[in-house]
Design a protein around this motif. Structure first.
Motif, PDB file in Angstrom:
ATOM      1  N   ALA A 111     -21.526  22.647  26.924  1.00  0.00           N
ATOM      2  CA  ALA A 111     -21.625  23.122  25.545  1.00  0.00           C
ATOM      3  C   ALA A 111     -22.608  24.272  25.488  1.00  0.00           C
ATOM      4  CB  ALA A 111     -22.066  21.995  24.613  1.00  0.00           C
ATOM      5  N   ILE A 112     -22.369  25.208  24.579  1.00  0.00           N
ATOM      6  CA  ILE A 112     -23.246  26.362  24.411  1.00  0.00           C
ATOM      7  C   ILE A 112     -24.205  26.094  23.241  1.00  0.00           C
ATOM      8  CG2 ILE A 112     -23.377  28.829  23.949  1.00  0.00           C
ATOM      9  CD1 ILE A 112     -22.146  28.077  26.644  1.00  0.00           C
ATOM     10  N   VAL A 113     -25.485  26.172  23.530  1.00  0.00           N
ATOM     11  CA  VAL A 113     -26.521  25.944  22.523  1.00  0.00           C
ATOM     12  C   VAL A 113     -27.188  27.278  22.205  1.00  0.00           C
ATOM     13  CG1 VAL A 113     -28.680  24.750  22.014  1.00  0.00           C
ATOM     14  CG2 VAL A 113     -26.898  23.592  23.332  1.00  0.00           C
ATOM     15  N   LEU A 114     -27.362  27.561  20.912  1.00  0.00           N
ATOM     16  CA  LEU A 114     -28.036  28.781  20.468  1.00  0.00           C
ATOM     17  C   LEU A 114     -29.497  28.478  20.182  1.00  0.00           C
ATOM     18  CD1 LEU A 114     -25.339  30.269  18.052  1.00  0.00           C
ATOM     19  CD2 LEU A 114     -25.671  30.708  20.491  1.00  0.00           C
ATOM     20  N   GLU A 115     -30.382  29.256  20.784  1.00  0.00           N
ATOM     21  CA  GLU A 115     -31.816  29.048  20.610  1.00  0.00           C
ATOM     22  C   GLU A 115     -32.466  30.309  20.060  1.00  0.00           C
ATOM     23  OE1 GLU A 115     -33.271  27.939  24.422  1.00  0.00           O
ATOM     24  OE2 GLU A 115     -32.619  25.849  24.243  1.00  0.00           O
ATOM     25  N   ALA A 116     -33.318  30.137  19.069  1.00  0.00           N
ATOM     26  CA  ALA A 116     -34.025  31.279  18.500  1.00  0.00           C
ATOM     27  C   ALA A 116     -35.000  31.860  19.513  1.00  0.00           C
ATOM     28  CB  ALA A 116     -34.771  30.867  17.230  1.00  0.00           C
ATOM     29  N   VAL A 117     -35.158  33.181  19.489  1.00  0.00           N
ATOM     30  CA  VAL A 117     -36.095  33.842  20.395  1.00  0.00           C
ATOM     31  C   VAL A 117     -37.517  33.538  19.942  1.00  0.00           C
ATOM     32  CG1 VAL A 117     -36.838  36.052  21.337  1.00  0.00           C
ATOM     33  CG2 VAL A 117     -34.425  35.664  20.816  1.00  0.00           C
ATOM     34  N   ALA A 118     -38.352  33.076  20.865  1.00  0.00           N
ATOM     35  CA  ALA A 118     -39.728  32.714  20.516  1.00  0.00           C
ATOM     36  C   ALA A 118     -40.492  33.931  20.020  1.00  0.00           C
ATOM     37  CB  ALA A 118     -40.418  32.118  21.740  1.00  0.00           C
ATOM     38  N   ASP A 119     -41.278  33.737  18.981  1.00  0.00           N
ATOM     39  CA  ASP A 119     -42.150  34.777  18.417  1.00  0.00           C
ATOM     40  C   ASP A 119     -41.367  36.030  18.016  1.00  0.00           C
ATOM     41  OD1 ASP A 119     -44.371  33.149  18.926  1.00  0.00           O
ATOM     42  OD2 ASP A 119     -44.548  33.946  20.966  1.00  0.00           O
ATOM     43  N   ALA A 120     -40.133  35.828  17.550  1.00  0.00           N
ATOM     44  CA  ALA A 120     -39.319  36.981  17.160  1.00  0.00           C
ATOM     45  C   ALA A 120     -38.724  36.789  15.774  1.00  0.00           C
ATOM     46  CB  ALA A 120     -38.216  37.202  18.180  1.00  0.00           C
ATOM     47  N   GLN A 121     -39.457  36.105  14.910  1.00  0.00           N
ATOM     48  CA  GLN A 121     -38.986  35.914  13.549  1.00  0.00           C
ATOM     49  C   GLN A 121     -39.116  37.221  12.766  1.00  0.00           C
ATOM     50  OE1 GLN A 121     -37.492  33.141  12.500  1.00  0.00           O
ATOM     51  NE2 GLN A 121     -37.749  32.409  14.601  1.00  0.00           N
ATOM     52  N   PRO A 122     -38.191  37.483  11.820  1.00  0.00           N
ATOM     53  CA  PRO A 122     -38.285  38.717  11.040  1.00  0.00           C
ATOM     54  C   PRO A 122     -39.505  38.700  10.131  1.00  0.00           C
ATOM     55  CG  PRO A 122     -36.593  37.253  10.152  1.00  0.00           C
ATOM     56  CD  PRO A 122     -37.048  36.648  11.447  1.00  0.00           C
ATOM     57  N   ALA A 123     -39.875  39.884   9.676  1.00  0.00           N
ATOM     58  CA  ALA A 123     -41.008  39.992   8.763  1.00  0.00           C
ATOM     59  C   ALA A 123     -40.718  39.214   7.483  1.00  0.00           C
ATOM     60  CB  ALA A 123     -41.253  41.467   8.443  1.00  0.00           C
ATOM     61  N   PRO A 124     -41.754  38.722   6.805  1.00  0.00           N
ATOM     62  CA  PRO A 124     -41.523  37.977   5.564  1.00  0.00           C
ATOM     63  C   PRO A 124     -40.905  38.856   4.496  1.00  0.00           C
ATOM     64  CG  PRO A 124     -43.857  38.461   5.858  1.00  0.00           C
ATOM     65  CD  PRO A 124     -43.186  38.842   7.133  1.00  0.00           C
ATOM     66  N   LEU A 125     -40.189  38.226   3.582  1.00  0.00           N
ATOM     67  CA  LEU A 125     -39.560  38.956   2.491  1.00  0.00           C
ATOM     68  C   LEU A 125     -40.612  39.575   1.575  1.00  0.00           C
ATOM     69  CD1 LEU A 125     -36.636  36.605   1.374  1.00  0.00           C
ATOM     70  CD2 LEU A 125     -36.407  38.869   2.371  1.00  0.00           C
ATOM     71  N   LEU A 126     -40.339  40.793   1.136  1.00  0.00           N
ATOM     72  CA  LEU A 126     -41.111  41.420   0.074  1.00  0.00           C
ATOM     73  C   LEU A 126     -40.313  41.289  -1.209  1.00  0.00           C
ATOM     74  CD1 LEU A 126     -42.326  44.720   1.811  1.00  0.00           C
ATOM     75  CD2 LEU A 126     -43.484  42.510   1.680  1.00  0.00           C
ATOM     76  N   TRP A 127     -40.997  40.952  -2.299  1.00  0.00           N
ATOM     77  CA  TRP A 127     -40.296  40.745  -3.566  1.00  0.00           C
ATOM     78  C   TRP A 127     -40.577  41.906  -4.504  1.00  0.00           C
ATOM     79  CZ3 TRP A 127     -36.590  37.240  -4.146  1.00  0.00           C
ATOM     80  CH2 TRP A 127     -36.544  36.193  -3.227  1.00  0.00           C
ATOM     81  N   HIS A 128     -39.499  42.403  -5.080  1.00  0.00           N
ATOM     82  CA  HIS A 128     -39.572  43.584  -5.934  1.00  0.00           C
ATOM     83  C   HIS A 128     -38.839  43.283  -7.240  1.00  0.00           C
ATOM     84  CE1 HIS A 128     -39.115  47.721  -7.296  1.00  0.00           C
ATOM     85  NE2 HIS A 128     -37.816  47.539  -7.334  1.00  0.00           N
ATOM     86  N   ALA A 129     -39.496  43.518  -8.352  1.00  0.00           N
ATOM     87  CA  ALA A 129     -38.873  43.280  -9.656  1.00  0.00           C
ATOM     88  C   ALA A 129     -37.889  44.400  -9.969  1.00  0.00           C
ATOM     89  CB  ALA A 129     -39.936  43.196 -10.747  1.00  0.00           C
ATOM     90  N   SER A 130     -36.690  44.033 -10.400  1.00  0.00           N
ATOM     91  CA  SER A 130     -35.709  45.043 -10.763  1.00  0.00           C
ATOM     92  C   SER A 130     -36.067  45.647 -12.118  1.00  0.00           C
ATOM     93  CB  SER A 130     -34.312  44.419 -10.835  1.00  0.00           C
ATOM     94  OG  SER A 130     -34.195  43.619 -12.005  1.00  0.00           O
ATOM     95  N   ALA A 131     -35.371  46.708 -12.480  1.00  0.00           N
ATOM     96  CA  ALA A 131     -35.500  47.247 -13.825  1.00  0.00           C
ATOM     97  C   ALA A 131     -35.032  46.184 -14.822  1.00  0.00           C
ATOM     98  CB  ALA A 131     -34.666  48.514 -13.955  1.00  0.00           C
ATOM     99  N   PRO A 132     -35.449  46.260 -16.079  1.00  0.00           N
ATOM    100  CA  PRO A 132     -35.035  45.247 -17.057  1.00  0.00           C
ATOM    101  C   PRO A 132     -33.523  45.052 -17.076  1.00  0.00           C
ATOM    102  CG  PRO A 132     -36.712  46.669 -17.995  1.00  0.00           C
ATOM    103  CD  PRO A 132     -36.351  47.265 -16.661  1.00  0.00           C
TER     104      PRO A 132
END
Length: 449
Positions: free
Chosen positions: A225-246
């Motif tokens: 069986a093929i198992v998928l493993e996340a790359v160590a210490d390679a998580q994406p940067a945290p999300l930045l939150w931006h308010a939309s226009a009204p």
């Protein structure tokens, strides 16, 4: 005289070429870059103001410039996480040899029995040890998902023969899924073996192996069986939150429109509902400009509920990362919608990483904001050269407001343009005078002759 005509013509061409040079497009904004350390390459995380100033959804109007105004090579890396690693895992399987006499519906029941959950068990008298030619082999895959391949470990020192593989979920209906040749050979201290049967993700419960060339002696059977493993210490940067226009109401009931204010690669959207105890199914669309068609990027259920432990709200909606500026949320009105007040929307995104070659002299700047430009970014693998390229850190600093509006990338000094045009006019006049004088001289010579 002819020589003077040629010289004046050459001067005229040079002046015309310089005066008619089309300067590269100016940028809406230009930012100063600060470099740390000394390296050939530098990288920086793009700040929100760059996305807000961009006039293209792909940041195609971004350029990195050196002190001479030259455009420098650079790459843009998407902020997504790297692809997971694929690893093969081998698991031992239960298998049983059964005689192939009788009808097809009887084969699976000879020498084995089924328990309540479908697991195969050997019955008294079931063949064990060395297998007879003509015996089939039943394999119980269990319920662990897809199987990429089957490994048949051969006990024989020498063997070559074809194997046919069938699959079933009920031991009655069988479907052919693979055939291959198994091989085991030796010469002195060298060994050659082919014991793997590719199955390409079979999801059936049972396999039946048959041997047209005679059954081998089997030591063990394993599932790959093929198992998928996340790359160590390679998580994406945290999300930045931006308010939309009204948010504003659209033309139809349940339609809400809003503007992200820039080319942000939005991958998550949080909806703050105006009233408590509200549940609504929503769909999200986006587009790059006001004339383009809407495209679907996500859907889900949003809620805001009051309970004994306080207020509970829905998690942000996950979207296909889409760097669009204009957005639409459509609410399913069959459950009453969300009320008369407007919701609030927060957009989650991750900034890209830019890497550039620090060629030339400082100051280095980042220009952004011209829809006529197309992307100049290249793949990072094509940008980084050398065995161990050194990469320093850069950061976006002050906005160069006094320079940005009219400055171009490599345009000539604007103060020279009047001088060039005057010189061009004088050259044209001189060329005309020389041509007229040359024509008169030619006519006089003809008359004299």
């Amino acid at each position: 005289m002819k020589r003077r005509l040629v010289a004046v013509g050459a001067t005229l061409l040079v002046l015309m070429a310089e005066a008619g040079t089309v300067a590269p497009a100016s940028f809406a904004q230009r930012y100063a870059l600060t470099l740390s350390g000394s390296a050939a390459y530098y990288r920086l995380t793009l700040p929100p103001q760059v996305y807000a100033a961009s006039q293209r959804s792909d940041l195609g109007d971004l350029r990195i410039l050196n002190g001479a105004g030259e455009s420098l090579p650079f790459s843009l890396e998407s902020p997504s996480a790297p692809a997971p690693l694929r690893r093969a895992v081998l698991t031992p399987l239960n298998w049983f040899a059964v005689p192939t006499t009788g009808e097809a519906t009887d084969r699976a029941r000879l020498g084995v029995s089924l328990d309540a959950n479908g697991t195969l068990h050997a019955e008294v008298g079931a063949p064990t040890g060395k297998k007879r030619n003509g015996d089939a082999v039943l394999v119980d895959l269990g319920n662990d998902g897809e199987v990429a391949a089957l490994w048949v470990r051969l006990r024989n020192e020498r063997y070559q023969g074809q194997v046919l593989v069938e699959a079933s979920n009920d031991l009655n209906q069988w479907q052919s899924v693979a055939e291959a040749v198994l091989l085991k050979a030796s010469a002195g201290d060298k060994r050659l073996a082919q014991e793997r049967l590719a199955l390409d993700g079979v999801r059936r419960r049972y396999l039946r192996l048959s041997w047209p060339d005679g059954a081998p002696e089997i030591a063990a059977i394993e599932a790959e069986a093929i198992v998928l493993e996340a790359v160590a210490d390679a998580q994406p940067a945290p999300l930045l939150w931006h308010a939309s226009a009204p948010v504003r109401a659209g033309d139809s009931a349940g339609e809400y429109l809003f503007d992200s204010g820039g080319a942000y690669p939005v991958e998550s959207l949080r909806v703050d509902l105006p009233q408590g105890n509200t549940i609504a199914k929503v769909s999200i669309q986006s587009r790059d400009d006001l004339r383009a068609a809407w495209r679907d990027v996500g859907a889900g259920t949003v809620f805001r509920l009051q309970g004994k432990k306080g207020e509970e709200v829905s998690s942000p909606l996950r979207l296909n990362a889409m760097p669009s500026r204009y957005w639409r949320m459509q609410v399913d009105m069959r459950n009453g919608g969300i009320g008369r007040e407007m919701p609030k929307v927060m957009l989650g995104w991750r900034p890209a990483m830019l890497t550039f070659v620090a060629r030339g002299s400082p100051p280095f700047t980042l220009g952004i904001g011209n829809a006529t430009l197309t992307s100049a970014a290249q793949r990072r693998a094509d940008l980084l050269m050398g065995e161990h390229p050194e990469i320093g850190n850069a950061s976006v600093e002050a906005l160069l407001t006094t320079v940005v509006k009219q400055q171009t990338v490599t345009a000539p000094d604007n103060t020279r343009k009047p001088v060039l045009w005057v010189g061009l006019i004088i050259a044209v006049a001189a060329l005309g005078a020389v041509a007229w004088h040359l024509a008169r001289s030619t006519v006089s010579a003809d008359k004299a002759g």
